[in-house]
Structure formats: structure tokens, C-alpha cells
Design a protein around this motif. Structure first.
Motif, PDB file in Angstrom:
ATOM      1  N   PRO A 186     -16.180  -9.670  11.469  1.00 11.37           N
ATOM      2  CA  PRO A 186     -15.228  -9.770  12.591  1.00 11.37           C
ATOM      3  C   PRO A 186     -13.919  -9.029  12.331  1.00 11.37           C
ATOM      4  N   VAL A 187     -14.005  -7.945  11.575  1.00 10.78           N
ATOM      5  CA  VAL A 187     -12.819  -7.187  11.177  1.00 10.78           C
ATOM      6  C   VAL A 187     -13.119  -5.701  11.294  1.00 10.78           C
ATOM      7  N   GLU A 188     -12.183  -4.931  11.820  1.00  6.66           N
ATOM      8  CA  GLU A 188     -12.278  -3.482  11.772  1.00  6.66           C
ATOM      9  C   GLU A 188     -11.440  -3.009  10.591  1.00  6.66           C
ATOM     10  N   ALA A 189     -12.054  -2.228   9.721  1.00  6.66           N
ATOM     11  CA  ALA A 189     -11.396  -1.792   8.490  1.00  6.66           C
ATOM     12  C   ALA A 189     -10.726  -0.436   8.735  1.00  6.66           C
ATOM     13  N   ILE A 190      -9.423  -0.446   8.882  1.00  4.71           N
ATOM     14  CA  ILE A 190      -8.673   0.774   9.183  1.00  4.71           C
ATOM     15  C   ILE A 190      -7.944   1.239   7.930  1.00  4.71           C
ATOM     16  N   VAL A 191      -8.049   2.534   7.647  1.00  2.00           N
ATOM     17  CA  VAL A 191      -7.332   3.133   6.523  1.00  2.00           C
ATOM     18  C   VAL A 191      -6.449   4.242   7.058  1.00  2.00           C
ATOM     19  N   ARG A 192      -5.200   4.238   6.628  1.00  2.51           N
ATOM     20  CA  ARG A 192      -4.226   5.238   7.063  1.00  2.51           C
ATOM     21  C   ARG A 192      -3.723   6.026   5.857  1.00  2.51           C
ATOM     22  N   GLY A 193      -3.762   7.358   5.995  1.00  2.00           N
ATOM     23  CA  GLY A 193      -3.218   8.214   4.944  1.00  2.00           C
ATOM     24  C   GLY A 193      -1.938   8.903   5.368  1.00  2.00           C
ATOM     25  N   PHE A 194      -1.685   8.889   6.679  1.00  3.57           N
ATOM     26  CA  PHE A 194      -0.486   9.482   7.261  1.00  3.57           C
ATOM     27  C   PHE A 194       0.089   8.486   8.257  1.00  3.57           C
ATOM     28  N   ILE A 195       1.368   8.598   8.564  1.00  7.29           N
ATOM     29  CA  ILE A 195       1.991   7.693   9.511  1.00  7.29           C
ATOM     30  C   ILE A 195       1.893   8.284  10.911  1.00  7.29           C
ATOM     31  N   ALA A 196       1.141   7.604  11.774  1.00  7.39           N
ATOM     32  CA  ALA A 196       0.896   8.103  13.133  1.00  7.39           C
ATOM     33  C   ALA A 196       0.409   6.936  13.987  1.00  7.39           C
ATOM     34  N   GLY A 197       0.301   7.186  15.288  1.00  5.51           N
ATOM     35  CA  GLY A 197      -0.289   6.211  16.188  1.00  5.51           C
ATOM     36  C   GLY A 197       0.453   4.889  16.214  1.00  5.51           C
ATOM     37  N   SER A 198      -0.320   3.783  16.256  1.00  2.76           N
ATOM     38  CA  SER A 198       0.298   2.459  16.322  1.00  2.76           C
ATOM     39  C   SER A 198       1.050   2.140  15.030  1.00  2.76           C
ATOM     40  N   GLY A 199       0.602   2.726  13.918  1.00  2.00           N
ATOM     41  CA  GLY A 199       1.305   2.535  12.654  1.00  2.00           C
ATOM     42  C   GLY A 199       2.713   3.107  12.712  1.00  2.00           C
ATOM     43  N   TRP A 200       2.855   4.264  13.331  1.00  2.00           N
ATOM     44  CA  TRP A 200       4.170   4.894  13.489  1.00  2.00           C
ATOM     45  C   TRP A 200       5.066   4.038  14.385  1.00  2.00           C
ATOM     46  N   LYS A 201       4.495   3.495  15.458  1.00  2.00           N
ATOM     47  CA  LYS A 201       5.287   2.662  16.361  1.00  2.00           C
ATOM     48  C   LYS A 201       5.752   1.385  15.648  1.00  2.00           C
ATOM     49  N   ASP A 202       4.858   0.764  14.868  1.00  2.00           N
ATOM     50  CA  ASP A 202       5.241  -0.439  14.121  1.00  2.00           C
ATOM     51  C   ASP A 202       6.317  -0.118  13.085  1.00  2.00           C
ATOM     52  N   TYR A 203       6.156   1.015  12.415  1.00  2.00           N
ATOM     53  CA  TYR A 203       7.115   1.418  11.385  1.00  2.00           C
ATOM     54  C   TYR A 203       8.492   1.657  11.992  1.00  2.00           C
ATOM     55  N   GLN A 204       8.532   2.332  13.135  1.00  2.00           N
ATOM     56  CA  GLN A 204       9.812   2.583  13.800  1.00  2.00           C
ATOM     57  C   GLN A 204      10.506   1.276  14.171  1.00  2.00           C
ATOM     58  N   ALA A 205       9.711   0.291  14.561  1.00  2.00           N
ATOM     59  CA  ALA A 205      10.280  -0.972  15.015  1.00  2.00           C
ATOM     60  C   ALA A 205      10.746  -1.854  13.858  1.00  2.00           C
ATOM     61  N   SER A 206       9.989  -1.826  12.744  1.00  2.00           N
ATOM     62  CA  SER A 206      10.256  -2.810  11.687  1.00  2.00           C
ATOM     63  C   SER A 206      10.224  -2.266  10.266  1.00  2.00           C
ATOM     64  N   GLY A 207       9.756  -1.039  10.072  1.00  2.00           N
ATOM     65  CA  GLY A 207       9.594  -0.519   8.719  1.00  2.00           C
ATOM     66  C   GLY A 207       8.387  -1.085   8.010  1.00  2.00           C
ATOM     67  N   VAL A 208       7.551  -1.816   8.763  1.00  2.00           N
ATOM     68  CA  VAL A 208       6.388  -2.504   8.192  1.00  2.00           C
ATOM     69  C   VAL A 208       5.153  -2.151   9.013  1.00  2.00           C
ATOM     70  N   VAL A 209       4.002  -1.982   8.350  1.00  2.00           N
ATOM     71  CA  VAL A 209       2.728  -1.780   9.033  1.00  2.00           C
ATOM     72  C   VAL A 209       1.734  -2.805   8.491  1.00  2.00           C
ATOM     73  N   CYS A 210       1.266  -3.682   9.366  1.00  2.00           N
ATOM     74  CA  CYS A 210       0.302  -4.721   8.975  1.00  2.00           C
ATOM     75  C   CYS A 210       0.773  -5.524   7.761  1.00  2.00           C
ATOM     76  N   GLY A 211       2.043  -5.864   7.755  1.00  2.00           N
ATOM     77  CA  GLY A 211       2.578  -6.674   6.669  1.00  2.00           C
ATOM     78  C   GLY A 211       2.923  -5.902   5.420  1.00  2.00           C
ATOM     79  N   ILE A 212       2.754  -4.579   5.441  1.00  2.00           N
ATOM     80  CA  ILE A 212       3.031  -3.754   4.270  1.00  2.00           C
ATOM     81  C   ILE A 212       4.362  -3.023   4.463  1.00  2.00           C
ATOM     82  N   ASP A 213       5.314  -3.244   3.564  1.00  2.00           N
ATOM     83  CA  ASP A 213       6.593  -2.548   3.624  1.00  2.00           C
ATOM     84  C   ASP A 213       6.412  -1.092   3.222  1.00  2.00           C
ATOM     85  N   LEU A 214       7.011  -0.187   3.978  1.00  2.00           N
ATOM     86  CA  LEU A 214       6.942   1.237   3.682  1.00  2.00           C
ATOM     87  C   LEU A 214       8.322   1.778   3.356  1.00  2.00           C
TER      88      LEU A 214
END
Length: 292
Positions: free
Chosen positions: A107-135
Motif C-alpha cells: 500500500p505504498v508507492e516507493a518514490i526516489v528523488r535525485g533532483f529537486i523538482a515537482g511536488s518536492g520542490w513545492k514542499d521545499y519552498q514552503a518548509s525546507g523539508v520533503v517527506c519529513g527530510i530536512d534539506l
């Protein structure tokens, strides 16, 4: 049932997803058929892309073969001729289908990111965090991450949106051992694919993997793998940090849709002929580069 799903009547239809139809072959196997439908922002668009199902299936089969040394997959030792003796059904399914083992999907989609883009970029801009991971501070759009990140999401029902979750949530869903295995296998698959694709002019910014377990509890890779529908591919020679790279994949469709005043809810807008043909050409270009 859509007109796509009705093209095979000799097998029971188990499920019709956004872009694929799943049929029961027997108690141990499914026939998975990729249509030419397009899904963006979790909405099925009214316009199809000719040959998309065949092109994406070819890409998935390529990667399933390439990654067998990392993890077994869902492909079965059956032939389409055995399963679809009807010539019309066979003709439609040929090249766009996979005969696969029945698995219990995670019941999980396994997503791996090597670059900051898409929803990860939007989350980072808002909080500096992606899926609970500080960047680190100061990352630009399309910057490479210090190391690939495993950023899972929950699976949503058709028409709903997947939700980013943190790793602890996957532990709650899967148990510690299986959650760790999914994370490590996902990172290994991503690193292998990145190393293979980069010399061929493709940067894999991020991708999504799906897994299931077989009757023995063994983890297997399933569904599709490293396709333009499940990944963000960029041309290496056009990548410039700080700018949105031209897309090699379905992002081309997303970019067009983002230019419209559409609320990302059904019904989706139709795609113009130019967008359809350019997207098809991009899928074809991916195949040519990967197999050269």
C-alpha cells in the motif's frame, strides 16, 4: 467498462485503472494491458496518445530485464498466444501487454528523488523539508540533491491524490523489515538506472516504483518501471540548475496543463494534436536512447 476494456472479452476484467486494464488469466496470473490513455494530476484526460501503451510497455520490459539482478519482478513464463487465442484480442494486446504473476501489492508507492523538482520542490519552498527530510538551504529548482532521497507516498483510489508520507508511516503500514527492504531496493534501482541512463543523455530526476509480495512472501518489482509515466526524465545536455529543464516525458503534458486555467479536477481538458505528437516522439526518443 470503457471501450478499451471491452476489447478483451475472453478473460474476466479484474480492474480498470487510469491507464491500464487488468484481466484474470488463472488463479496465479494476470494479463496487464497498457492503453493509450493519459493520466495527469491523477485525472484521466479525454485525449489518448497513439501507441503510448506499446511504447511504455517496451520501456518497462527493458528495465525489468535490466534490473533482475537487483530484485525479481512480476513477469510470468506465459505467452500471449496461449492466453489470447482470439486473433482480434491478440492483435490489440500485442506489444502493449505483460503476463504477470499475481502478487499482493504493497500500500505504498516507493518514490526516489535525485533532483529537486515537482511536488518536492513545492514542499521545499514552503518548509525546507520533503517527506519529513530536512534539506540544505539555498537549493535551486532542478538542483541535484546531496544524495538520492526515498520519499514514499500512500496509494490513492482512482480520482484521489496520492499523499507524501514519511518513512515511519511506511513502517507502520509494512512492518520494519519490509519497509527497510523496500527503501534499500528502491534506492539501488534508482542508482542503477541513473548510472545507465546518464551516459545515454538522460537524467532521471525522480521515479516511482511499485512492489508486491508473492505467495512465499518474497518482494517483487511490479506494475511499470522507469517509464515516462512513472519518472521525470530530463535531457542531460539541456539541464541547467535553477531552471525547469525541457522534459523527456509526461512532464511535457503536465507543463501544457499547468498553462491552462484548469483546477486539476475531472473532467480534464483535451490535448491539442501538437502536444500529442510531441509527447509520442519523446517516448520514442527515450526508447532509442536507452537501447542504443
Amino acid at each position: 467498462m470503457s471501450s478499451d476494456a471491452q476489447k478483451i472479452k475472453s478473460l474476466p476484467l479484474v480492474r480498470e485503472g487510469k491507464v491500464r486494464c487488468l484481466y484474470a488469466v488463472d488463479e496465479n496470473h494476470f494479463l496487464m494491458v497498457a492503453t493509450d490513455r493519459v493520466s495527469a494530476f491523477d485525472v484521466i484526460l479525454p485525449t489518448a496518445i497513439k501507441d503510448k501503451g506499446r511504447l511504455l510497455t517496451e520501456i518497462s520490459l527493458f528495465w525489468f530485464k535490466k534490473t533482475q539482478h537487483i530484485i525479481p519482478n512480476h513477469l510470468a513464463n506465459l505467452t500471449l498466444e496461449e492466453v489470447l487465442p482470439d486473433p482480434d484480442e491478440y492483435a490489440w494486446a500485442k506489444g502493449r501487454s505483460m503476463l504477470v504473476k499475481r502478487l499482493t501489492p504493497l500500500p505504498v508507492e516507493a518514490i526516489v528523488r535525485g533532483f529537486i523538482a515537482g511536488s518536492g520542490w513545492k514542499d521545499y519552498q514552503a518548509s525546507g523539508v520533503v517527506c519529513g527530510i530536512d534539506l540544505p538551504a539555498g537549493l535551486r529548482l532542478a538542483d541535484p540533491l546531496p544524495e538520492p532521497l526515498y520519499t514514499p507516498s500512500s496509494k490513492a483510489a482512482i480520482g484521489d491524490h496520492d499523499e507524501n508520507i514519511d518513512f515511519q508511516k511506511t513502517v507502520d503500514l509494512l512492518g520494519r523489515a519490509l519497509a527497510e527492504q523496500v527503501k534499500q531496493v528502491s534506492l539501488a534501482l534508482y542508482r542503477f538506472a541513473v548510472d545507465y541512463a546518464r551516459p545515454r543523455g538522460i537524467l532521471i530526476a525522480d521515479t516511482k516504483f511499485e512492489f508486491g509480495t508473492d505467495e512465499k512472501g518474497q518482494l517483487r518489482l511490479m506494475d511499470e518501471v522507469l517509464t515516462p509515466d512513472s519518472s521525470r526524465f530530463w535531457p542531460a545536455d539541456a539541464w541547467v540548475p535553477g531552471e525547469a529543464p525541457p522534459s523527456f516525458d509526461k512532464q511535457f503534458v503536465r507543463d501544457y496543463l499547468e498553462s491552462l486555467s484548469w483546477d486539476k479536477k475531472p473532467p480534464g481538458p483535451s490535448l491539442p494534436a501538437e502536444v500529442i505528437e510531441k509527447t509520442r516522439q519523446k517516448y520514442q526518443d527515450v526508447i532509442q536512447r536507452l537501447t542504443q
